[in-house]
Write a protein that holds these residues in place. Structure first.
Motif, short mmCIF file in Angstrom:
data_model
loop_
_atom_site.label_atom_id
_atom_site.label_comp_id
_atom_site.label_asym_id
_atom_site.label_seq_id
_atom_site.Cartn_x
_atom_site.Cartn_y
_atom_site.Cartn_z
N GLY A 112 0.82 -1.19 0.00
CA GLY A 112 0.00 0.00 0.00
C GLY A 112 0.85 1.24 0.00
O GLY A 112 2.08 1.19 -0.14
N TYR A 113 0.21 2.37 0.18
CA TYR A 113 0.91 3.66 0.17
C TYR A 113 1.51 3.95 1.54
O TYR A 113 0.98 3.54 2.57
CB TYR A 113 -0.05 4.77 -0.25
N PHE A 114 2.60 4.70 1.52
CA PHE A 114 3.33 4.99 2.76
C PHE A 114 2.77 6.23 3.46
O PHE A 114 3.51 7.16 3.81
CB PHE A 114 4.81 5.17 2.45
N SER B 209 -6.12 5.44 7.92
CA SER B 209 -7.48 5.00 7.61
C SER B 209 -7.51 3.86 6.60
O SER B 209 -8.38 2.98 6.69
CB SER B 209 -8.30 6.17 7.08
N ASP B 210 -6.58 3.83 5.63
CA ASP B 210 -6.64 2.82 4.58
C ASP B 210 -5.28 2.77 3.88
O ASP B 210 -4.87 3.76 3.27
CB ASP B 210 -7.74 3.17 3.57
N ARG B 211 -4.62 1.65 3.94
CA ARG B 211 -3.29 1.55 3.35
C ARG B 211 -3.31 1.67 1.83
O ARG B 211 -2.28 1.99 1.22
CB ARG B 211 -2.60 0.24 3.75
N THR B 212 -4.44 1.41 1.19
CA THR B 212 -4.52 1.49 -0.27
C THR B 212 -4.95 2.87 -0.76
O THR B 212 -5.11 3.08 -1.96
CB THR B 212 -5.49 0.43 -0.83
N ASP B 213 -5.12 3.82 0.15
CA ASP B 213 -5.54 5.18 -0.20
C ASP B 213 -4.34 6.11 -0.03
O ASP B 213 -3.86 6.30 1.09
CB ASP B 213 -6.68 5.62 0.71
N PRO B 214 -3.84 6.71 -1.11
CA PRO B 214 -2.68 7.60 -0.96
C PRO B 214 -2.98 8.84 -0.14
O PRO B 214 -2.07 9.53 0.29
CB PRO B 214 -2.33 7.97 -2.41
N SER C 61 -4.55 -2.77 12.48
CA SER C 61 -4.32 -1.45 11.91
C SER C 61 -2.87 -1.23 11.47
O SER C 61 -1.93 -1.81 12.01
CB SER C 61 -4.72 -0.36 12.92
N HIS C 62 -2.73 -0.35 10.48
CA HIS C 62 -1.41 0.08 9.99
C HIS C 62 -1.13 1.50 10.48
O HIS C 62 -2.06 2.27 10.76
CB HIS C 62 -1.39 0.08 8.47
N GLY C 63 0.14 1.86 10.53
CA GLY C 63 0.48 3.22 10.91
C GLY C 63 1.87 3.35 11.46
O GLY C 63 2.81 2.68 11.01
N TYR C 64 2.01 4.20 12.47
CA TYR C 64 3.31 4.45 13.09
C TYR C 64 3.09 4.66 14.58
O TYR C 64 1.95 4.77 15.06
CB TYR C 64 4.00 5.66 12.47
N SER C 65 4.19 4.74 15.31
CA SER C 65 4.13 5.08 16.73
C SER C 65 4.93 6.33 17.00
O SER C 65 5.93 6.61 16.32
CB SER C 65 4.66 3.93 17.59
N LEU C 66 4.48 7.07 17.98
CA LEU C 66 5.21 8.24 18.48
C LEU C 66 5.69 7.91 19.88
O LEU C 66 4.89 7.50 20.74
CB LEU C 66 4.29 9.46 18.48
N LEU C 67 6.98 8.07 20.11
CA LEU C 67 7.59 7.73 21.40
C LEU C 67 8.15 8.99 22.04
O LEU C 67 8.93 9.72 21.42
CB LEU C 67 8.71 6.72 21.18
N GLU C 68 7.74 9.23 23.29
CA GLU C 68 8.30 10.34 24.05
C GLU C 68 9.02 9.80 25.28
O GLU C 68 8.49 8.95 25.99
CB GLU C 68 7.23 11.34 24.47
N ILE C 69 10.22 10.31 25.52
CA ILE C 69 11.02 9.91 26.67
C ILE C 69 11.25 11.13 27.54
O ILE C 69 11.75 12.17 27.05
CB ILE C 69 12.38 9.31 26.23
N THR C 70 10.89 11.06 28.80
CA THR C 70 11.19 12.09 29.79
C THR C 70 11.82 11.41 31.00
O THR C 70 11.79 10.18 31.11
CB THR C 70 9.92 12.85 30.22
N PRO C 71 12.37 12.16 31.93
CA PRO C 71 12.91 11.51 33.13
C PRO C 71 11.86 10.72 33.91
O PRO C 71 12.20 9.75 34.60
CB PRO C 71 13.45 12.69 33.96
N THR D 112 2.64 -0.91 6.11
CA THR D 112 1.68 -1.41 5.12
C THR D 112 1.54 -2.93 5.11
O THR D 112 0.59 -3.45 4.52
CB THR D 112 2.09 -1.00 3.68
N SER D 113 2.47 -3.68 5.69
CA SER D 113 2.47 -5.14 5.54
C SER D 113 1.25 -5.76 6.20
O SER D 113 0.75 -5.26 7.21
CB SER D 113 3.76 -5.72 6.13
N ASP D 114 0.79 -6.89 5.65
CA ASP D 114 -0.49 -7.49 6.01
C ASP D 114 -0.67 -7.66 7.51
O ASP D 114 0.19 -8.22 8.19
CB ASP D 114 -0.63 -8.86 5.35
N ASN D 115 -1.82 -7.22 8.00
CA ASN D 115 -2.25 -7.47 9.37
C ASN D 115 -3.18 -8.68 9.40
O ASN D 115 -3.46 -9.29 8.37
CB ASN D 115 -2.96 -6.25 9.95
N LEU D 116 -3.69 -9.00 10.59
CA LEU D 116 -4.49 -10.20 10.75
C LEU D 116 -5.77 -10.16 9.91
O LEU D 116 -6.16 -11.16 9.30
CB LEU D 116 -4.84 -10.40 12.22
#
Length: 554
Positions: free
Chosen positions: A169-171, A521-526, A500-510, A463-467
């Motif tokens: 799918g699209y990135f 919303s949809d990996r095949t939708d650019p 679901s497809h996507g990314y993660s946001l990681l925050e590190i504090t003390p 984008t790689s196949d989920n369950l």
């Protein structure tokens, strides 16, 4: 029509999710502009693969590009002249204040790629960079150096991604990450690209995203061409230009389920010697990725971010023993088998023991959390295994390509953390095409009484196949029961989302490490949109995950 050999890697690669979908269901029933900064237009596409940076240190960062100086100098061709490439690093996006500049050459020996390790920079500072060649100037990129080793750092933010199949799918996940301006770096935890040919994995040809070359990549030229194709994707180019990458590789950068002596998706009779293929994959990866390589034979490395965090990036393919084929006889716990190799394991243990940082982060290509049926208490399972030889001491694993297939190494590492009183270790993981937050118990069978030695946060696939795609079900239908059954049988797993497809946001504090999962919303939708779905945190000193109090602020 693909042969049986071509279809088999897909089924094996999906082993874990497929097993989850059918077995656990039964249990349940019971951006940055690439032409910013005054860069000139690029009508001849000299810089058609963009710019990138990586491996930030307090005083240095790696810069990367690839030039196409003549029409015949195509990726993998071995053709084209050697040319001069000029680079500039500035403290402003308009390049009025140039801090560093220099000149290097690019030629066919390295596939016309350019890597420059720029030193003498100021710690924890944003820079802009660009390249020039044959009268053309690239778009600009933005990089940020790491904090000084002893600096007190109030916060860090990383994007976390893995498993980006071009044919899947699209990135869009990359596009949304690139639009952020608050990233210190992007952690790419593996499967940056995939080896398969067209029609072998994902809907690519149906949506106009077939692989180049169209066949499975095996030779050096194949790997170079595939890397080049991925870096022509506009969303990936934008993310590379927006922030430095810190990368490691998993298996698909070479071949599915790779190990030290071969791979599930490598056939000696038709694809030649594995050592030659892996060497080709490794060479192309080193040429095309913005990674610092003081020792080309070694990918694992450590980066520091002030007194706040250390990051140990692992290589879990080069040194590992072959995956077991039958878990019924306890092979996964054989102490002679390894996923890290002896030298890397000692290096990692030393890093964790000597770190002065608050947080010990581990860039971990495959999941270390035990996922077992049943997770019996150690006082029951170990004698049973000794007497009958029928059950691995930790229970029956569902994916032996992960640390579940190398439980002696996992016991050694978690025992090292516990025995030495090492707190605040967080494994950051990709590979499994799903989202997880979990404690890492010393004994899964007696958890939570046995305690947790560390924690793990797992990002989903780009984008790689989920369950849901593997089973052909609608998202958030049958997978929900599967998730609940997994958590019921593995009480240390606190968050699990299979679809679901996507990314993660990681925050590190003390005070805490928090990961937010952001889904498209949809990996095949650019033009796919994004939404924040969940957040989990690890409070300092707790060695446990818990729901985050609130989303990470914009």
């Amino acid at each position: 029509m693909p042969s049986r050999k071509r279809n088999a890697p897909i089924l094996n690669r999906r082993r874990f999710l497929t097993a989850a979908g059918f077995t656990a269901a039964g249990i349940a029933a019971g951006q940055v502009s690439l032409t910013a900064g005054g860069a000139t237009a690029d009508p001849d596409a000299v810089f058609r693969h963009g710019v990138a940076s990586g491996d930030p240190l307090p005083d240095a960062v790696v810069l990367w590009t690839r030039v196409t100086p003549t029409a015949d100098a195509l990726p993998g061709s071995g053709a084209g002249p050697t040319v001069d490439v000029t680079w500039e690093v500035a403290t402003d996006s308009a390049f009025r204040s140039v801090a560093k500049r220099g000149k290097v050459t690019a030629g066919p020996a390295a596939d016309h790629t350019v890597k420059v390790d720029v030193t003498g920079l100021t710690a924890h500072t944003t820079y802009w960079y660009r390249f020039s060649c044959t009268g053309h100037t690239s778009g600009s990129g933005r990089a940020r150096t790491a904090p000084a080793a002893s600096a007190a750092v109030p916060a860090l933010r990383f994007g976390v991604v893995s498993c980006a199949n071009y044919m899947g799918g699209y990135f869009s996940a990359y596009r949304h990450l690139a639009a952020r301006t608050d990233l210190d770096a992007v952690l790419h935890l593996g499967d940056y690209l995939y080896e398969y040919g067209n029609g072998e994995y994902g809907p690519g040809p149906e949506i106009g995203r077939g692989h180049e070359p169209a066949t499975e990549m095996v030779t050096l030229a194949d790997y170079r061409r595939r890397h080049a194709q991925y870096k022509t994707d506009p969303d990936l180019r934008a993310l590379h230009a927006a922030a430095p990458f810190i990368v490691t590789w998993d298996d698909h950068e070479s071949a599915n389920d790779a190990w030290s002596g071969g791979a599930e998706n490598h056939q000696l009779a038709t694809e030649g010697d594995w050592a030659e293929r892996r060497a080709a994959a490794r060479r192309a990866w080193g040429e095309w990725m913005p990674v610092r390589e003081p020792d080309p034979r070694r990918l694992y490395r450590r980066l520091t971010f002030g007194s706040l965090a250390d990051l140990s990036m692992l290589d879990l393919r080069t040194y590992r023993s072959k995956q077991v084929e039958n878990t019924a006889f306890g092979d996964v716990g054989d102490p002679s088998r390894t996923i890290t190799g002896d030298a890397q394991m000692q290096w990692l243990k030393d890093n964790l023991a000597t770190s002065k940082a608050r947080w010990k982060l581990v860039g971990n290509p495959v999941m270390i959390t035990p996922v077992l049926f049943p997770p019996l208490p150690a006082e029951i399972s170990r004698p049973l295994a000794d007497v009958t030889g029928l059950l691995p001491p930790e229970g029956v694993p569902y994916n032996v390509d992960q640390w579940d297939g190398y439980t002696a190494d996992r016991r050694e590492l978690l025992s090292h953390l516990h025995d030495n009183g090492i707190d605040d270790t967080v494994f950051l993981t990709g590979d499994i095409h799903s989202s997880w937050a979990a404690d890492l118990p010393l004994d899964a069978g007696t958890y939570p009484l046995s305690g947790s030695a560390a924690t793990e946060l797992v990002c989903t696939s780009v984008t790689s196949d989920n369950l849901d795609e593997i089973t052909g079900s609608e998202p958030r239908t049958t997978s929900v029961a599967v998730e609940e059954s997994f958590k019921a049988a593995n009480r240390h797993v606190k968050y699990l989302e299979f679809d679901s497809h996507g990314y993660s946001l990681l925050e590190i504090t003390p005070e805490r490490v928090q990961m937010d999962w952001v889904y498209i919303s949809d990996r095949t939708d650019p033009r796919a949109t994004e939404r924040r779905a969940a957040g989990y945190q690890v409070l300092a000193g707790s060695n446990r995950v818990s729901p985050a109090a609130s989303p990470l602020a914009p």
